[in-house]
Design an enzyme around this catalytic site. Structure first.
Site, PDB file in Angstrom:
ATOM      1  N   GLU A 278       1.332  -1.524  -0.385  1.00  0.00           N
ATOM      2  CA  GLU A 278      -0.197   0.077   0.143  1.00  0.00           C
ATOM      3  C   GLU A 278       1.041   1.250   0.141  1.00  0.00           C
ATOM      4  O   GLU A 278       0.626   2.440  -0.200  1.00  0.00           O
ATOM      5  CB  GLU A 278      -0.772   0.159   1.035  1.00  0.00           C
ATOM      6  CG  GLU A 278      -2.223  -0.921   1.496  1.00  0.00           C
ATOM      7  CD  GLU A 278      -2.679  -1.802   0.293  1.00  0.00           C
ATOM      8  OE1 GLU A 278      -3.426   0.007  -0.316  1.00  0.00           O
ATOM      9  OE2 GLU A 278      -3.120  -2.195  -0.409  1.00  0.00           O
ATOM     10  N   TRP A 281       1.842   1.842  -3.231  1.00  0.00           N
ATOM     11  CA  TRP A 281       0.924   2.522  -4.134  1.00  0.00           C
ATOM     12  C   TRP A 281       0.762   4.046  -4.115  1.00  0.00           C
ATOM     13  O   TRP A 281       0.969   4.889  -5.432  1.00  0.00           O
ATOM     14  CB  TRP A 281      -0.984   2.325  -3.631  1.00  0.00           C
ATOM     15  CG  TRP A 281      -1.714   0.996  -3.803  1.00  0.00           C
ATOM     16  CD1 TRP A 281      -1.459   0.019  -3.808  1.00  0.00           C
ATOM     17  CD2 TRP A 281      -2.123   1.090  -5.731  1.00  0.00           C
ATOM     18  NE1 TRP A 281      -2.269  -1.025  -4.848  1.00  0.00           N
ATOM     19  CE2 TRP A 281      -2.205   0.135  -5.794  1.00  0.00           C
ATOM     20  CE3 TRP A 281      -1.943   1.645  -6.455  1.00  0.00           C
ATOM     21  CZ2 TRP A 281      -3.032  -0.468  -6.699  1.00  0.00           C
ATOM     22  CZ3 TRP A 281      -2.414   1.672  -7.670  1.00  0.00           C
ATOM     23  CH2 TRP A 281      -3.352   0.521  -7.984  1.00  0.00           C
ATOM     24  N   TRP A 310     -21.092  13.525 -18.670  1.00  0.00           N
ATOM     25  CA  TRP A 310     -21.542  13.530 -16.892  1.00  0.00           C
ATOM     26  C   TRP A 310     -22.699  14.168 -17.104  1.00  0.00           C
ATOM     27  O   TRP A 310     -23.359  14.857 -17.944  1.00  0.00           O
ATOM     28  CB  TRP A 310     -20.288  14.223 -16.169  1.00  0.00           C
ATOM     29  CG  TRP A 310     -18.962  13.779 -16.217  1.00  0.00           C
ATOM     30  CD1 TRP A 310     -17.844  14.187 -16.854  1.00  0.00           C
ATOM     31  CD2 TRP A 310     -19.146  12.165 -16.183  1.00  0.00           C
ATOM     32  NE1 TRP A 310     -16.739  13.400 -16.847  1.00  0.00           N
ATOM     33  CE2 TRP A 310     -17.332  12.234 -16.543  1.00  0.00           C
ATOM     34  CE3 TRP A 310     -19.213  11.102 -15.378  1.00  0.00           C
ATOM     35  CZ2 TRP A 310     -16.430  11.052 -15.993  1.00  0.00           C
ATOM     36  CZ3 TRP A 310     -18.751   9.527 -15.419  1.00  0.00           C
ATOM     37  CH2 TRP A 310     -17.310  10.080 -15.763  1.00  0.00           C
ATOM     38  N   ASN A 345      -9.638   3.267   3.393  1.00  0.00           N
ATOM     39  CA  ASN A 345     -10.091   2.669   1.914  1.00  0.00           C
ATOM     40  C   ASN A 345     -11.401   2.354   1.137  1.00  0.00           C
ATOM     41  O   ASN A 345     -12.068   2.568  -0.315  1.00  0.00           O
ATOM     42  CB  ASN A 345      -8.521   1.870   1.419  1.00  0.00           C
ATOM     43  CG  ASN A 345      -8.255   2.158  -0.085  1.00  0.00           C
ATOM     44  OD1 ASN A 345      -8.217   2.840  -0.784  1.00  0.00           O
ATOM     45  ND2 ASN A 345      -8.519   0.480  -0.286  1.00  0.00           N
ATOM     46  N   TRP A 363     -16.120  13.104 -12.133  1.00  0.00           N
ATOM     47  CA  TRP A 363     -15.037  12.418 -10.795  1.00  0.00           C
ATOM     48  C   TRP A 363     -14.654  13.864 -10.717  1.00  0.00           C
ATOM     49  O   TRP A 363     -14.032  13.392  -9.023  1.00  0.00           O
ATOM     50  CB  TRP A 363     -14.469  11.465 -11.478  1.00  0.00           C
ATOM     51  CG  TRP A 363     -13.243  11.122 -12.725  1.00  0.00           C
ATOM     52  CD1 TRP A 363     -13.192  10.910 -13.491  1.00  0.00           C
ATOM     53  CD2 TRP A 363     -12.334  12.247 -12.200  1.00  0.00           C
ATOM     54  NE1 TRP A 363     -12.862  12.125 -14.579  1.00  0.00           N
ATOM     55  CE2 TRP A 363     -11.052  12.489 -13.925  1.00  0.00           C
ATOM     56  CE3 TRP A 363     -11.062  12.457 -10.849  1.00  0.00           C
ATOM     57  CZ2 TRP A 363     -10.396  13.109 -13.846  1.00  0.00           C
ATOM     58  CZ3 TRP A 363      -9.912  13.054 -11.744  1.00  0.00           C
ATOM     59  CH2 TRP A 363      -9.147  12.924 -13.401  1.00  0.00           C
ATOM     60  N   TRP A 386      -9.935   8.581  -6.957  1.00  0.00           N
ATOM     61  CA  TRP A 386     -10.555   8.619  -7.892  1.00  0.00           C
ATOM     62  C   TRP A 386     -10.660   7.934  -9.359  1.00  0.00           C
ATOM     63  O   TRP A 386     -11.696   8.082  -9.737  1.00  0.00           O
ATOM     64  CB  TRP A 386     -10.950  10.694  -7.808  1.00  0.00           C
ATOM     65  CG  TRP A 386     -10.820  10.646  -6.242  1.00  0.00           C
ATOM     66  CD1 TRP A 386     -11.307  11.373  -4.638  1.00  0.00           C
ATOM     67  CD2 TRP A 386     -12.767  10.634  -6.483  1.00  0.00           C
ATOM     68  NE1 TRP A 386     -11.673  11.083  -4.601  1.00  0.00           N
ATOM     69  CE2 TRP A 386     -13.145  10.896  -4.897  1.00  0.00           C
ATOM     70  CE3 TRP A 386     -14.072  10.521  -7.402  1.00  0.00           C
ATOM     71  CZ2 TRP A 386     -14.616  10.898  -4.362  1.00  0.00           C
ATOM     72  CZ3 TRP A 386     -15.396  10.282  -6.755  1.00  0.00           C
ATOM     73  CH2 TRP A 386     -15.778  10.175  -5.460  1.00  0.00           C
TER      74      TRP A 386
END
Ligand code: FAD
Length: 481
Positions: A278, A281, A310, A345, A363, A386
């Protein structure tokens, strides 16, 4: 005698701080530290008032620690980054600074500011030195065979670990006490001219000492259960160090070394490695930001997704923000975020997916809302998360994989412990119906003080698939036009 200045930004700690360590290497130099608050810039970056408070408290804490070492931390407040360069230059002139030490920030505006600062200081004979401090490995140092940045996480992570096997990034100690230490009678720090919202100090106790304690405690035992516990929001199964990493009260190297101290085989033991992965990441998103600066400008990584049509629906957006969508797991998560400034998360993934793929809302609107609320709001990780959820980013969920918010709730909060904590109006709903309380109310013939789902998931899913498919096809047509 030389005067060294450490410009603190998102590195509010004395241990393992590369810039501070380098500034203190010359034992005879006078070392000063400076923090510049830039409220107008923070507002432009949507900084959450809770994060501003956390920064303020962390500046107070590091100021005290520096004073004990004989280093005075000065604070300046000005509007924005442009003004901060002028004030920094002025400060250097006033204090006859010879050398500036600072740790890099990787976002576009921050890099522009630092380049301008270096130029301005060069003109007045101040030498600047920057350090890759907020990462385990410098951006640009983990590349494919073609010397390019990885666009997929798993090979990046593999290459990253290979680099760690070759040599670990070093942790440096806090500076030794300097001549004149400790400094006494420090005047109280004036609060920044920015809305400062109270933080939950139980969840995020302030200070480097507390952060190190948390890291140590997590690495001793909970990290072993992390692979199972990390997905259950009702369990305190993750480290909760994100806010400390974001404002730099902790460094990722401290995380790595603490983990290895407790579990020497962490790099090869898949159970323990899962937490380290993680942190990788986090590195991935930072390295990407440097390789693709357009990410800072909120551009989607996959170009054709720009064409997705959107929806603009204020009522839906407000319901999502307020936790009133009629989907209990989404609502509990959003109310938790609003109340505490943090989100688990798994819930970030579920709520982001819901806004994008059930409500078909851009988003970037969600990304921005998260920043205004999160104590750990960080451009690289937030944008990465996102874009992952929106299927617009590198290595993101494919657009046709759409979370079902009801089954996500059933999987990750089976008995509704987390939901009941945040939705008191569902207190009496039995476990069996906690994810679809409307069904229970109908059966009982009662009215719940809780909204019916604002969209039908099946229909919303279809609409989103159509919108993405249309965008993808229009791009394909463009190529051959
Ligand atoms: P742990 O699970 O204990 O992980 C340890 C550390 O690894 C974290 O503190 C964090 O620094 C890093 N990390 C963990 N997961 C991720 C991830 N998916 N991406 C990048 N780094 C990760 N993280 C932020 O720090 N700031 C943000 O603004 C942010 N926004 C997000 C938005 C979305 C939509 C999503 C899906 C994820 C986001 N994340 C963000 C990543 C992640 O949710 C948080 O880092 C994590 O929940 C923090 O809790 P923890 O410290 O207990 O993490």
């Amino acid at each position: 005698m030389a005067t060294h200045l450490v410009w603190l930004r998102s590195d509010l700690r004395i241990h393992d701080n590369y810039a501070l360590h380098a500034a203190c290497r010359d034992k005879d130099a006078t070392v000063l530290a400076l923090f510049i608050a830039t409220p107008k810039q923070w507002a432009a970056h949507d900084m959450a008032p809770r994060q501003a408070r956390f920064i303020f408290c962390s500046v107070q804490d590091v100021r005290q620690s520096l004073a004990e070492k004989g280093i005075a931390l000065h604070t300046i407040e000005c509007e924005d980054y442009t003004a901060s360069v002028a004030r920094l230059t002025e400060f250097c002139q006033q204090h006859s600074v010879d050398r500036l030490f600072y740790n890099y920030q990787y976002e576009v505006n921050e890099r522009k500011r630092d380049a301008a600062a270096e130029r301005a200081l060069f003109d007045i004979d101040v030498i600047s030195q920057g350090f890759d401090d907020s990462v385990l490995l410098p951006p640009g140092s983990v590349l494919t065979g073609n010397r390019e940045m990885y666009k997929v996480f798993t090979p990046f992570s593999r290459a990253f670990v290979k680099r760690l096997h070759e040599g670990l990034p070093e942790c440096v100690p806090a500076p030794a006490a300097r001549h004149g230490a400790p400094l006494n009678d420090m005047p109280a720090l004036r609060p920044f001219d920015y809305p400062l919202q109270d933080i939950d100090e139980e969840m995020f106790p302030v200070g480097e000492g507390k952060a190190l304690q948390r890291l140590r405690a997590f690495c001793q035992a909970p990290v072993i259960d992390y692979p199972q516990a990390r997905n259950a929001p009702s369990v305190n199964g993750t480290s909760r160090v994100s806010a400390y990493l974001t404002v730099g009260v902790l460094s990722p190297r401290q995380c790595l070394h603490r983990l290895l101290r407790e579990h020497p085989h962490a790099l090869v033991d898949s159970k323990i490695f899962s937490w380290l992965n993680e942190l990788i990441w986090r590195e991935f998103y930072r390295h990407l930001l440097v390789a693709f600066p357009d990410l800072c400008r909120h551009k989607p990584f996959i170009d054709w997704t720009r064409k997705v049509q959107w929806q603009q629906n204020d009522a839906h957006l407000k319901a999502w923000q307020a936790g009133k969508t009629g989907y209990p797991i989404v609502d509990a998560a959003m109310r938790h975020l609003n109340a505490r400034g943090w989100m688990h998360n798994r819930l970030r993934m579920i709520t982001a997916s819901f806004l994008i793929k059930d409500l078909l809302i851009d988003w970037r609107i969600g990304e921005r809302y998260f920043m205004t609320q999160l104590i750990d709001g960080d451009l690289a990780s937030n944008n990465g998360g996102w874009q992952w959820a929106a299927s617009t980013g590198t290595d993101s969920a494919p657009y046709f994989r759409i979370f079902n918010p009801t089954t996500q709730g059933e999987r990750f909060d089976k008995d509704g412990h987390f939901i009941r904590q945040w939705l008191p109006e569902l207190q009496d709903v039995p476990d069996k119906y906690i994810h679809q309380p409307g069904e229970w109310a109908e059966k009982k013939g009662i009215t719940l003080d809780y909204p019916a789902p604002i969209v039908d998931h099946k229909a919303a899913r279809r609409q989103t698939l159509d919108a993405f498919e249309a965008a993808r096809q229009s791009q394909t047509r463009n190529i051959y036009a």
